[in-house]
Enzyme design. Sequence first.
Site, short mmCIF file in Angstrom:
data_model
loop_
_atom_site.label_atom_id
_atom_site.label_comp_id
_atom_site.label_asym_id
_atom_site.label_seq_id
_atom_site.Cartn_x
_atom_site.Cartn_y
_atom_site.Cartn_z
N SER A 38 0.80 -1.23 0.00
CA SER A 38 0.00 0.00 0.00
C SER A 38 0.83 1.27 0.00
O SER A 38 0.31 2.34 -0.32
CB SER A 38 -0.93 0.02 1.22
OG SER A 38 -0.18 -0.04 2.41
N ASP A 343 -3.25 7.90 8.32
CA ASP A 343 -4.17 7.00 8.99
C ASP A 343 -3.37 6.12 9.95
O ASP A 343 -2.21 6.41 10.24
CB ASP A 343 -5.00 6.18 7.99
CG ASP A 343 -4.15 5.27 7.11
OD1 ASP A 343 -2.97 5.02 7.45
OD2 ASP A 343 -4.65 4.80 6.07
N HIS A 346 -0.39 4.64 7.49
CA HIS A 346 0.28 5.30 6.37
C HIS A 346 0.67 6.75 6.63
O HIS A 346 0.00 7.45 7.39
CB HIS A 346 -0.63 5.25 5.13
CG HIS A 346 -1.02 3.87 4.75
ND1 HIS A 346 -2.23 3.31 5.14
CD2 HIS A 346 -0.37 2.92 4.05
CE1 HIS A 346 -2.29 2.07 4.69
NE2 HIS A 346 -1.18 1.81 4.03
#
Length: 379
Positions: A38, A343, A346
């Site tokens: 991600s 978040d 990340h």
Amino acid sequence: MMAKAHVSLFLCACVVLLNVVSHSADEASPAIFILGDSTADVGTNQYLPHAIFRADFLPYGIDFPKSRPTGRFSNGFNSADFKKNIHFFAIFCFTTKFFGLKRSPPSYMFLLTLNPRHFRKHLLKGANFASAGAGVLDITGPTGSAVPLSQQVSQFSEVRSNLTLQMGTAAADSKLSKSIFFISVGSNDIFGYFKTNNTMSKDNFIAIVISTYSDHIMKLYKLGARKFGIISVPPVGCCPSQRLVQKLLYGTDGCFEMQNDFALTFHSALEELLNHLSSELPGFKYSLGNGYRMSIDVINNPHASGFENVDAACCGDGPLNAQAQCNSTAMVCSDRRKFLFWDMFHPTKKAAFLAAQTLYNGPPYYVSPINFSQLSKDY
């Protein structure tokens, strides 16, 4: 243990590469291929019917042009965008900007939706295979919810075949030998180890991960890859979510140091692997970003980089804004520039930019034996 295992602070988000001459998109120019999790995903998981990890909804993308959610796990660009033009710890978005692209190459899954002519045109510039939740090991992450690294390599094999049909074998070989392959992966494997209460020793587990990583790199090499820009695992135990785990397990604040110890061992083993491959494989050239060192230095001295909060997430809910997912009902901080984390896992756009900048032109202390700028030369 939280199940959402895709992080890379990069803190490793990527930094916008400035003052770099843009490369033309013709067959002679190098292409950019991005693989990983991600930290570099630019929308792959939107095309997976059973994907658990997605970011194609607000407030993700709130600081992206036109406040558009794109599938990036960030408030804006990620490190993948800052790689070739200007904009890891997504990491590679910013890095692509340094190399001359407006943003990271599009997701390979998106390219498959285009008509053949546009598909072939885009492949000459590169493609992004990264998928949120992916790991080095196929067993990492829920089945069917991500594209593991092995499948990403297989997707590149299809790209290689397509380029050969377009250009011929010799021209395709030449192009790929000049292209750059960015890889940011490994955090989810460590998260998975802890989530499943694996009883294997740390050293044995990391040895298996690195051996598998070696197999993936060797396959890419046999397919024509020669230049590798690789980012190691950051201090994953310092993510807001893992700080909550530390508090739950031990009743104390701070980073989950047991996970950080795995990250340090991962970096040492990866560094040894790449040094070995460079001595054994003709033409093999690499640049290794020390994601751990880049991130921990910011955490230990946040004000030097303009951050005021390196513990909590900007978007979320509960303690440290890390007890609930970032979604349409989440609390969102007013000034994202002051936060290291967007978040619970990340980095923010700003953090990604700073990481990309360091990867592109940083000193050997952070990226060695050469930086990403030096890796791109002599093509």
